[in-house]
Design an enzyme around this catalytic site. Structure first.
Site, PDB file in Angstrom:
ATOM      1  N   TYR A 142       0.853  -1.401  -0.142  1.00  0.00           N
ATOM      2  CA  TYR A 142      -0.088   0.277  -0.464  1.00  0.00           C
ATOM      3  C   TYR A 142       0.519   1.506   0.025  1.00  0.00           C
ATOM      4  O   TYR A 142       2.145   1.306   0.829  1.00  0.00           O
ATOM      5  CB  TYR A 142      -0.719  -0.025   1.737  1.00  0.00           C
ATOM      6  CG  TYR A 142      -1.913   1.164   1.509  1.00  0.00           C
ATOM      7  CD1 TYR A 142      -3.313   1.153   1.141  1.00  0.00           C
ATOM      8  CD2 TYR A 142      -1.355   2.166   1.667  1.00  0.00           C
ATOM      9  CE1 TYR A 142      -3.473   2.756   1.122  1.00  0.00           C
ATOM     10  CE2 TYR A 142      -2.130   3.367   2.034  1.00  0.00           C
ATOM     11  CZ  TYR A 142      -3.083   3.322   2.259  1.00  0.00           C
ATOM     12  OH  TYR A 142      -3.987   5.059   1.757  1.00  0.00           O
ATOM     13  N   GLU A 230      -3.744   8.097  -3.396  1.00  0.00           N
ATOM     14  CA  GLU A 230      -3.654   5.872  -3.213  1.00  0.00           C
ATOM     15  C   GLU A 230      -3.523   5.222  -3.990  1.00  0.00           C
ATOM     16  O   GLU A 230      -4.498   5.324  -4.845  1.00  0.00           O
ATOM     17  CB  GLU A 230      -5.050   6.381  -2.355  1.00  0.00           C
ATOM     18  CG  GLU A 230      -4.655   5.161  -1.446  1.00  0.00           C
ATOM     19  CD  GLU A 230      -6.301   4.959  -0.147  1.00  0.00           C
ATOM     20  OE1 GLU A 230      -7.325   4.606  -0.788  1.00  0.00           O
ATOM     21  OE2 GLU A 230      -5.936   4.659   0.776  1.00  0.00           O
TER      22      GLU A 230
END
Ligand code: GDP
Ligand code: MN
Length: 421
Positions: A142, A230
């Site tokens: 991530y 993101e």
């Protein structure tokens, strides 16, 4: 008020103490539009196309000439992989080799509502799908860049355990969430990018590729005036490539004047947060937040004060909502419907100071909404000002389980108590 809210998991991963001012207002783009921008900036994404019908999806799949394909419903909320469609189809992300399957599955996506952890209860209607060349993912990490008040600037957030369960990782293994503030003047150094790549577990030469992607993501973040970029998963393929498999970019509303192309693109494709878009239809100023106490307030200043005082008493507001001065009973009802439709909400705090607003109109709207929506969560009401006696009478005589509060402090305390039981 344009589309906004704390988008994606990024903000939630920043387990830093913060005041609960609403975040910078921002605009979100769909995954396919975000990925087009990323491609233009030299960031590594899969080959893809967008389709608005099952036959278009099939054509797009054919043209990709890929061994493996991935079909993804395009909505602004995340959590699609684990979502459910109103057609009965499970999952908003499907892998297949077969172009025929792409067509068949698209039939069960387009025109149906997709419900995920991040959508309203009824879900969001799917109008487009993305068809991409699927790659073999060896590892999912991530990575996000956020403009963050607590750091007074950009911060790089990453985890070696990315993928669909990133928020569980943040809750159960917070030490696996790495944060690096970036000096806005110096920019991101090569060392910083490399250190994050290593923290994400890239090794054997792949960390250099990951670091390069992270630097490119930062340069994109700056050049498009993003409040958040993101990527989850930020994946490593089985042949050692680093690819951005999913993307969510949010843009600062204040930069609209110099990001005209992006804002026009969003307007063309009707991109906005589904809950906020609904609020805007009813002339309500609404910004979604992460907590569980819904706020129902008139006046922006009072709405912010309400959010702050909830936080002060140890609670978390679920939203910022300003009903405005000329609020009508119908809007009160719509606002109630909106906030009670959010899965996260466990209590409602009504804080109305009737200057222009007639408290009795608000009281009538509340009682009507409570009855029709069959409210089962605690409702704390603090009313003051114009026609307040009449309003109290309406609430008292309604027979509804309403907790009356005498001032803002008392109201916040009661609301926080009701969710901490
Ligand atoms: P989200 O659920 O809305 O976050 O959608 P994502 O685009 O992140 O997809 C969800 C999951 O599907 C990812 O975490 C991956 O595990 C899987 N996925 C997506 N694209 C691919 C792909 O190209 N190859 C493989 N093997 N899995 C993929
Ligand atoms: Mn994702």
């Amino acid at each position: 008020m344009a589309a906004s809210r704390v988008c994606g998991a990024g903000q939630r991963l920043l387990a830093v103490k913060r005041t609960c001012r609403p975040p910078v207002r921002c605009l979100n783009l769909h995954e396919y539009n975000s990925k087009r921008l990323m491609e233009e900036h030299g960031i590594c994404v899969q080959r893809f196309d967008v389709a608005e019908s099952p036959s278009q999806a099939k054509d797009a799949a054919r043209k990709l000439k890929a061994d493996m394909l991935v079909l993804k419903a395009q909505i602004l909320a995340g959590g699609r992989g684990k979502g459910t469609f109103s057609s009965g189809l499970q999952g908003g992300v499907h892998l297949t080799k077969d172009v025929q399957v792409i067509e068949e599955v698209t039939k069960k996506m387009i025109g149906y509502n997709l419900v995920t952890k991040q959508t309203p209860k009824e879900g969001v209607k799917v109008k487009k799908v993305m068809v991409a060349e699927a790659l073999d993912i060896a590892r999912e990490t991530y990575i996000a860049l956020l403009m963050d008040r607590a750091f007074h600037g950009p911060v790089l957030v990453g985890s070696p355990q990315g993928g669909v369960d990133i928020e569980t990782v943040a809750a159960s293994n917070p030490h696996l969430i790495y944060k690096q503030p970036i000096d806005i003047f110096e920019g991101m150094t090569e060392e910083q990018a490399l250190k994050m790549a290593q923290n994400l577990g890239f090794s054997g030469g792949v960390e250099q590729k990951a670091a390069k992607q992270i630097q490119l993501l930062y340069s994109l973040f700056l050049s498009v005036d993003a409040t958040q970029v993101e990527v989850n998963p930020f994946g490593e393929t089985s042949n050692g490539e680093v690819v951005c498999f999913d993307a969510k970019i949010s843009f600062d509303d204040n930069a609209a004047f110099r990001q005209r192309a992006i804002f026009d693109l969003a307007a063309e494709s009707e991109e906005s947060d589904p809950v906020e878009a609904k609020a805007a239809q009813h002339d309500l100023k609404y910004i979604g937040m992460d907590g569980d106490i819904a706020c129902f307030v008139n006046g922006a200043g009072l709405a912010m004060a309400t959010c702050d005082i909830i936080q002060l008493h140890g609670g978390k507001p679920a939203n910022f909502l300003d009903l405005g001065g000329g609020v009508q009973e119908g809007q009160v009802y719509q606002a109630f419907k909106l906030i009670t439709g959010l899965a996260q909400v466990r209590a409602i705090l009504v804080n109305i100071f009737g200057g222009i607003v007639n408290c009795a109109i608000v009281a009538n709207g509340i009682t009507k909404a409570c009855r029709e929506l069959d409210l089962h969560i605690p409702l704390v009401v603090r009313l003051e000002g114009t026609n307040v006696e009449e309003a109290r009478k309406i609430l008292d005589e309604s027979g509804l389980p309403i907790l009356t509060a005498w001032n803002l402090d008392d109201a916040a305390r009661k609301a926080v108590d009701s969710v901490s039981k």
